[in-house]
Design an enzyme around this catalytic site. Structure first.
Site, PDB file in Angstrom:
ATOM      1  N   TYR A 214      -2.666  -1.256  -7.704  1.00  0.00           N
ATOM      2  CA  TYR A 214      -3.301  -2.149  -8.665  1.00  0.00           C
ATOM      3  C   TYR A 214      -4.512  -1.562  -9.255  1.00  0.00           C
ATOM      4  O   TYR A 214      -5.004  -2.210 -10.377  1.00  0.00           O
ATOM      5  CB  TYR A 214      -3.731  -3.298  -7.966  1.00  0.00           C
ATOM      6  CG  TYR A 214      -2.465  -4.399  -7.814  1.00  0.00           C
ATOM      7  CD1 TYR A 214      -1.614  -4.329  -6.817  1.00  0.00           C
ATOM      8  CD2 TYR A 214      -2.190  -5.502  -8.574  1.00  0.00           C
ATOM      9  CE1 TYR A 214      -0.645  -5.155  -6.729  1.00  0.00           C
ATOM     10  CE2 TYR A 214      -1.393  -6.618  -8.544  1.00  0.00           C
ATOM     11  CZ  TYR A 214      -0.439  -6.304  -7.435  1.00  0.00           C
ATOM     12  OH  TYR A 214       0.892  -7.195  -7.496  1.00  0.00           O
TER      13      TYR A 214
ATOM     14  N   LYS B  58       3.692   1.123   5.505  1.00  0.00           N
ATOM     15  CA  LYS B  58       4.911   1.937   5.036  1.00  0.00           C
ATOM     16  C   LYS B  58       4.554   3.484   5.926  1.00  0.00           C
ATOM     17  O   LYS B  58       4.636   4.290   4.867  1.00  0.00           O
ATOM     18  CB  LYS B  58       5.419   1.815   3.852  1.00  0.00           C
ATOM     19  CG  LYS B  58       6.773   2.527   3.802  1.00  0.00           C
ATOM     20  CD  LYS B  58       8.108   1.845   4.359  1.00  0.00           C
ATOM     21  CE  LYS B  58       9.248   2.536   4.156  1.00  0.00           C
ATOM     22  NZ  LYS B  58      10.221   2.042   5.072  1.00  0.00           N
TER      23      LYS B  58
ATOM     24  N   ASP C 248       9.131  -2.970   5.435  1.00  0.00           N
ATOM     25  CA  ASP C 248      10.451  -3.439   5.297  1.00  0.00           C
ATOM     26  C   ASP C 248      11.158  -4.527   6.498  1.00  0.00           C
ATOM     27  O   ASP C 248      11.629  -5.541   6.415  1.00  0.00           O
ATOM     28  CB  ASP C 248      11.579  -2.352   4.947  1.00  0.00           C
ATOM     29  CG  ASP C 248      11.272  -1.179   5.920  1.00  0.00           C
ATOM     30  OD1 ASP C 248      10.283  -1.135   6.494  1.00  0.00           O
ATOM     31  OD2 ASP C 248      12.138  -0.192   5.909  1.00  0.00           O
TER      32      ASP C 248
ATOM     33  N   ASP D 160       1.299  -8.462  -2.219  1.00  0.00           N
ATOM     34  CA  ASP D 160       1.852  -9.261  -3.133  1.00  0.00           C
ATOM     35  C   ASP D 160       3.205  -9.766  -3.141  1.00  0.00           C
ATOM     36  O   ASP D 160       3.686 -10.868  -3.032  1.00  0.00           O
ATOM     37  CB  ASP D 160       1.691  -8.641  -4.563  1.00  0.00           C
ATOM     38  CG  ASP D 160       2.261  -9.154  -5.850  1.00  0.00           C
ATOM     39  OD1 ASP D 160       2.120 -10.477  -5.986  1.00  0.00           O
ATOM     40  OD2 ASP D 160       3.196  -8.576  -6.285  1.00  0.00           O
TER      41      ASP D 160
ATOM     42  N   ASP E  34       5.175 -13.825  -1.716  1.00  0.00           N
ATOM     43  CA  ASP E  34       6.225 -14.368  -2.403  1.00  0.00           C
ATOM     44  C   ASP E  34       7.236 -14.647  -1.338  1.00  0.00           C
ATOM     45  O   ASP E  34       7.701 -15.961  -1.231  1.00  0.00           O
ATOM     46  CB  ASP E  34       6.555 -13.631  -3.437  1.00  0.00           C
ATOM     47  CG  ASP E  34       5.975 -13.815  -4.862  1.00  0.00           C
ATOM     48  OD1 ASP E  34       4.866 -14.206  -4.807  1.00  0.00           O
ATOM     49  OD2 ASP E  34       6.570 -13.773  -5.907  1.00  0.00           O
TER      50      ASP E  34
HETATM   51  C1  IPM Z   1      -0.292 -12.972  -7.513  1.00  0.00           C
HETATM   52  C2  IPM Z   1       0.427 -12.367  -8.975  1.00  0.00           C
HETATM   53  C3  IPM Z   1      -0.520 -11.351  -9.600  1.00  0.00           C
HETATM   54  C4  IPM Z   1      -0.396 -10.207  -8.442  1.00  0.00           C
HETATM   55  C5  IPM Z   1       0.160 -11.106 -11.016  1.00  0.00           C
HETATM   56  C6  IPM Z   1       0.130 -12.195 -12.163  1.00  0.00           C
HETATM   57  C7  IPM Z   1      -0.882  -9.965 -11.625  1.00  0.00           C
HETATM   58  O1  IPM Z   1       1.738 -11.946  -8.778  1.00  0.00           O
HETATM   59  O2  IPM Z   1      -1.328 -13.293  -7.647  1.00  0.00           O
HETATM   60  O3  IPM Z   1       0.318 -12.608  -6.604  1.00  0.00           O
HETATM   61  O4  IPM Z   1       0.523  -9.369  -8.830  1.00  0.00           O
HETATM   62  O5  IPM Z   1      -1.243 -10.023  -7.929  1.00  0.00           O
HETATM   63 MN    MN Z   2       2.334 -12.082  -6.889  1.00  0.00          MN
END
Ligand code: IPM
Ligand code: MN
Length: 324
Positions: free
Chosen positions: A119, A170, A203, A227, A231
């Site tokens: 990032y 990793k 993984d 990140d 999710d």
């Molecule tokens: C998150 C989002 C952000 C990230 C994006 C929108 C830049 O996906 O907060 O997880 O990748 O950190």
């Molecule tokens: Mn995200």
């Protein structure tokens, strides 16, 4: 005490869910003085402002920032993400991204490093658009940046009943960064003999998130792995509509920022179907960080029993439970 909160509703469903989160916080009796900041993709399209240095300086004066979601399909990828969201994370030194996940059979927290890794934006392009195009995208890992994040994760693990911390990376492929993370983790671990530790490749961690999430208590990981993993964490913990997050500056040299993990969901904006729970739970994390853990616990308890209905109905119901 009155807390000064900067509110960035942002784009899409962001303003809708943020309004419900504020409604619920107010129902706890905690006094908030809010200031709205019109930022995000819509603002950018209107007059070109993403996040000026003057606005950033203004944000520094608040106790916390509550953010809904930013980004719109009308703006190319990266413009708002880098210019607004990542700029706040970097400039306000929000070096910990804390994301709790609670499900029927699991209760764990991911601590994602929030200011470095891929990032950081190291890299560039050469001969763009030609057959000889080259693109590089580096990952920045500093001893200081890794250590402060790892240390925060150990402290958090120490404060929880299981006292267990897993490093996810990793190291078998990303040998340079992985070596720095692993050595830092091992050195800090020596100071926390009361915390047990484990290591998983990222993984493999994806399999465990789905098949055996109860093995985790606290996880610490790199920005990009964190990140992606969070999710997945949302998907196995009732859906992304429940996933909350805190972007923390634990050194408290400025405000921390609290936001749901979901995005602006432009496809459902204005339909009243957005679930405000993730925003409400993010506000609970804000209350924790402001030292109002009792109020935060009340908000979480009020969200424990699911509510169905429109965005405002969910907010009203949770607020009534909190006030009740
Ligand atoms: C998150 C989002 C952000 C990230 C994006 C929108 C830049 O996906 O907060 O997880 O990748 O950190
Ligand atoms: Mn995200």
């Amino acid at each position: 005490m009155t807390y000064r909160i900067a509110v960035i509703g942002g784009d899409g469903i962001g303003p809708e869910v943020t309004a419900e989160a504020l409604k619920v916080v107010r129902a706890t009796g905690i006094d908030l003085a809010t200031t709205d900041f019109d930022l995000g993709g819509a603002r950018y399209l209107r007059d070109g402002e993403i996040l000026s240095d003057a606005t950033l300086d203004e944000l520094r004066g608040f106790d916390a920032i509550l953010l809904g979601a930013v980004g719109t399909p009308d703006v190319p990828p990266g413009v708002i993400e880098r210019g607004l969201l990542l700029k706040m994370r970097f400039e306000l030194d929000l070096y910990v991204n804390q994301r709790p996940f609670v499900g029927r059979d699991h209760d764990f927290v991911v601590i994602r490093e929030n200011t470095e890794g891929p990032y950081a934006g190291e890299g560039g392009a050469l001969r763009r658009g030609t057959q000889h195009e080259v693109a590089t995208q580096g990952s920045v890992n500093t001893r200081m940046g890794v250590e402060r994040c790892v240390r925060y994760a150990f402290e958090l693990a120490r404060s929880r009943p299981r006292r267990h911390l897993t490093l996810v990376h990793k190291t078998n492929v990303l040998t340079f960064a992985g070596d720095l993370w692993q050595r830092t983790f091992d050195e800090v671990a020596a100071e926390f003999s009361d915390v047990t530790t484990a290591y998983n490749h990222v993984d493999a961690a994806c399999i465990y998130f789905v098949q055996d999430p109860q093995r985790y208590d606290v996880i610490v990981t790199d920005n990009l792995f964190g990140d992606i993993l969070t999710d997945l964490g949302g998907a196995v913990s009732g859906g992304i509509g429940l996933a909350s997050s805190a972007n923390l500056n634990p050194a408290r040299t400025g405000p921390s920022m609290f936001e749901p993990v979901h995005g602006s969901a432009p496809d459902i904006v204005g339909t009243g179907t957005a679930d405000p729970t993730a925003a409400i739970l993010s506000a609970a994390l804000m209350l924790d960080f402001l030292g109002q853990s009792d109020a935060a616990d009340r908000v979480r308890a009020a969200c424990a029993e699911p509510v169905s209905g429109s965005t405002t109905h969910v907010g009203d119901t949770v607020a009534a439970r909190v006030a009740g």
